[in-house]
Enzyme design. Structure first.
Site, PDB file in Angstrom:
ATOM      1  N   LEU A  89       1.708   9.606  -5.770  1.00 37.71           N
ATOM      2  CA  LEU A  89       2.249  10.940  -5.481  1.00 37.71           C
ATOM      3  C   LEU A  89       3.306  11.338  -6.505  1.00 37.71           C
ATOM      4  CD1 LEU A  89       2.657  10.756  -1.597  1.00 37.71           C
ATOM      5  CD2 LEU A  89       0.770  11.795  -2.892  1.00 37.71           C
TER       6      LEU A  89
ATOM      7  N   CYS B 247       0.828  -1.218   0.000  1.00 40.95           N
ATOM      8  CA  CYS B 247       0.000   0.000   0.000  1.00 40.95           C
ATOM      9  C   CYS B 247       0.853   1.255   0.000  1.00 40.95           C
ATOM     10  CB  CYS B 247      -0.948   0.000   1.199  1.00 40.95           C
ATOM     11  SG  CYS B 247      -2.240  -1.246   1.100  1.00 40.95           S
TER      12      CYS B 247
ATOM     13  N   HIS C  60       2.265   1.712  -3.467  1.00 43.06           N
ATOM     14  CA  HIS C  60       1.179   2.089  -4.376  1.00 43.06           C
ATOM     15  C   HIS C  60       0.870   3.585  -4.252  1.00 43.06           C
ATOM     16  CE1 HIS C  60      -2.783   1.360  -6.401  1.00 43.06           C
ATOM     17  NE2 HIS C  60      -3.134   2.389  -5.655  1.00 43.06           N
ATOM     18  N   GLU C  61       0.724   4.064  -3.018  1.00 43.83           N
ATOM     19  CA  GLU C  61       0.355   5.467  -2.805  1.00 43.83           C
ATOM     20  C   GLU C  61       1.510   6.408  -3.139  1.00 43.83           C
ATOM     21  OE1 GLU C  61      -2.648   5.819  -2.762  1.00 43.83           O
ATOM     22  OE2 GLU C  61      -3.525   4.186  -1.621  1.00 43.83           O
ATOM     23  N   ILE C  62       2.744   6.035  -2.820  1.00 45.37           N
ATOM     24  CA  ILE C  62       3.887   6.883  -3.178  1.00 45.37           C
ATOM     25  C   ILE C  62       4.019   6.955  -4.697  1.00 45.37           C
ATOM     26  CG2 ILE C  62       6.404   7.101  -3.102  1.00 45.37           C
ATOM     27  CD1 ILE C  62       6.267   6.220  -0.165  1.00 45.37           C
TER      28      ILE C  62
END
Length: 164
Positions: free
Chosen positions: A137, A129, A132-134
């Site tokens: 960004l 996760c 995925h989120e980085i």
């Protein structure tokens, strides 16, 4: 505070690189609260500020109901050579998923809502996760982690589902 509209794939905002957060103030706290509300309404386990059109390096995760993790200005400082596959998707492309391979363990440095610096080592789903989120960004939508064939098939299905 508010559920904000989520940018749908392939909105240009999803391919932009987010700027670092410089002010740890009421606006940031409001953004984090809105991210939590929007993520829960989607529903999802994670969401970035970019998903709602705010190009700042902020994301939240809720891997365990009721426990929200906030990451501001996150940076992966190391990753394991061992990988794992996990099914991923996005609040910007609801209902569409596929398997992505990523390092199974990462070390991440980040700030909290007050600006205090932290570092942690995570593994498994939590590590997936964070990566995925980085990626989001950094303007890397999760589909870019798929083979061209898988990506093209999924995008075609997505586009077909969006036609009236």
């Amino acid at each position: 505070m508010a559920i904000r509209p989520i940018l749908p794939y392939p909105h240009a905002g999803l391919s932009g690189i987010c700027a670092p957060v410089l002010a740890f103030d009421d606006h940031l706290r409001e953004l984090v609260t809105d991210l939590i509300d929007t993520m829960r309404a989607a529903p999802g386990v994670g969401i970035t500020a970019a998903h709602i059109g705010v190009m700042q390096r902020v994301f939240v995760l809720e891997l365990t109901p009721g426990t929200v993790l906030t990451y501001i200005n996150p940076e992966i400082t190391s990753q394991s050579p061992q990988t794992m596959r996990h099914v991923e998707g996005s609040v910007s492309m609801p209902g569409f998923t596929d398997e992505v391979e990523r390092p199974s363990t990462v070390e991440v440095r980040f700030q909290d809502i007050t600006g205090a610096e932290h570092a942690e080592t995570t593994e498994g789903f939590h590590a997936i996760c964070i990566q995925h989120e980085i990626d989001q960004l950094d303007g890397i939508f999760w589909l870019k982690r798929l083979s061209k064939l898988k990506r093209d098939r999924l995008v075609k299905k997505w586009e077909k589902s969006r036609k009236p």
